[in-house]
Design a protein around this motif. Sequence first.
Motif, PDB file in Angstrom:
ATOM      1  N   ALA A  40       0.835  -1.211   0.000  1.00 36.21           N
ATOM      2  CA  ALA A  40       0.000   0.000   0.000  1.00 36.21           C
ATOM      3  C   ALA A  40       0.865   1.254   0.000  1.00 36.21           C
ATOM      4  O   ALA A  40       0.525   2.245  -0.654  1.00 36.21           O
ATOM      5  CB  ALA A  40      -0.949  -0.010   1.192  1.00 36.21           C
ATOM      6  N   ARG A  41       1.996   1.210   0.700  1.00 37.88           N
ATOM      7  CA  ARG A  41       2.873   2.381   0.755  1.00 37.88           C
ATOM      8  C   ARG A  41       3.526   2.672  -0.581  1.00 37.88           C
ATOM      9  O   ARG A  41       3.614   3.827  -0.998  1.00 37.88           O
ATOM     10  CB  ARG A  41       3.932   2.197   1.830  1.00 37.88           C
ATOM     11  N   VAL A  42       4.012   1.645  -1.264  1.00 42.41           N
ATOM     12  CA  VAL A  42       4.707   1.924  -2.518  1.00 42.41           C
ATOM     13  C   VAL A  42       3.750   2.361  -3.621  1.00 42.41           C
ATOM     14  O   VAL A  42       4.120   3.197  -4.437  1.00 42.41           O
ATOM     15  CB  VAL A  42       5.623   0.770  -3.000  1.00 42.41           C
ATOM     16  N   VAL A  43       2.529   1.837  -3.633  1.00 40.43           N
ATOM     17  CA  VAL A  43       1.592   2.298  -4.664  1.00 40.43           C
ATOM     18  C   VAL A  43       1.008   3.664  -4.322  1.00 40.43           C
ATOM     19  O   VAL A  43       0.436   4.321  -5.186  1.00 40.43           O
ATOM     20  CB  VAL A  43       0.470   1.274  -4.974  1.00 40.43           C
ATOM     21  N   ALA A  44       1.169   4.089  -3.062  1.00 45.18           N
ATOM     22  CA  ALA A  44       0.682   5.409  -2.644  1.00 45.18           C
ATOM     23  C   ALA A  44       1.793   6.451  -2.710  1.00 45.18           C
ATOM     24  O   ALA A  44       1.711   7.485  -2.057  1.00 45.18           O
ATOM     25  CB  ALA A  44       0.103   5.333  -1.240  1.00 45.18           C
ATOM     26  N   ASP A  45       2.863   6.168  -3.490  1.00 42.70           N
ATOM     27  CA  ASP A  45       3.913   7.153  -3.754  1.00 42.70           C
ATOM     28  C   ASP A  45       4.942   7.276  -2.642  1.00 42.70           C
ATOM     29  O   ASP A  45       5.334   8.375  -2.261  1.00 42.70           O
ATOM     30  CB  ASP A  45       3.295   8.517  -4.074  1.00 42.70           C
TER      31      ASP A  45
END
Length: 149
Positions: A40-45
Amino acid sequence: MTLTARRATPADEAQFLAFCRAFHLEDGSPLDDAALATIARVVADEPLAPAYMLEHGGQPAGFFVLTIGYSVENGGYDGYIDDIYLTPGLRGQGLGRRAVELAIEAARAVGIRALLLEVEATNHRAYALYEKMGFIDTKRRLLRQIIAP
């Protein structure tokens, strides 16, 4: 049709997770809970780990994640192609090379000066591709210790 890359977004989370699971099962290192929580963190930039979706003909085809660090030895920002995955049905068509080219372009765009990657010792096909593309075996051993719970 050509392979393209775009930054992942929160809307990509389910597909990104599916690709990550497939990649890590394929290379023999299934994702643990901590790794799953990072999706979730990496797809949220996540600024230190820009994530990208690969698309072929407008359809999801894989992903890659860059991780950004800083190195005196490498003269500034360095990074890893932390993960790179292309769906099995698209392999063997030159698209793997294109995926790596897209990762290199993305690395340059975020200011990475030196780019590293790791490959499983048994993945001779990928190793040969990376060498042909100018990656040099450093003859160093990559060691790891998990220091956080």
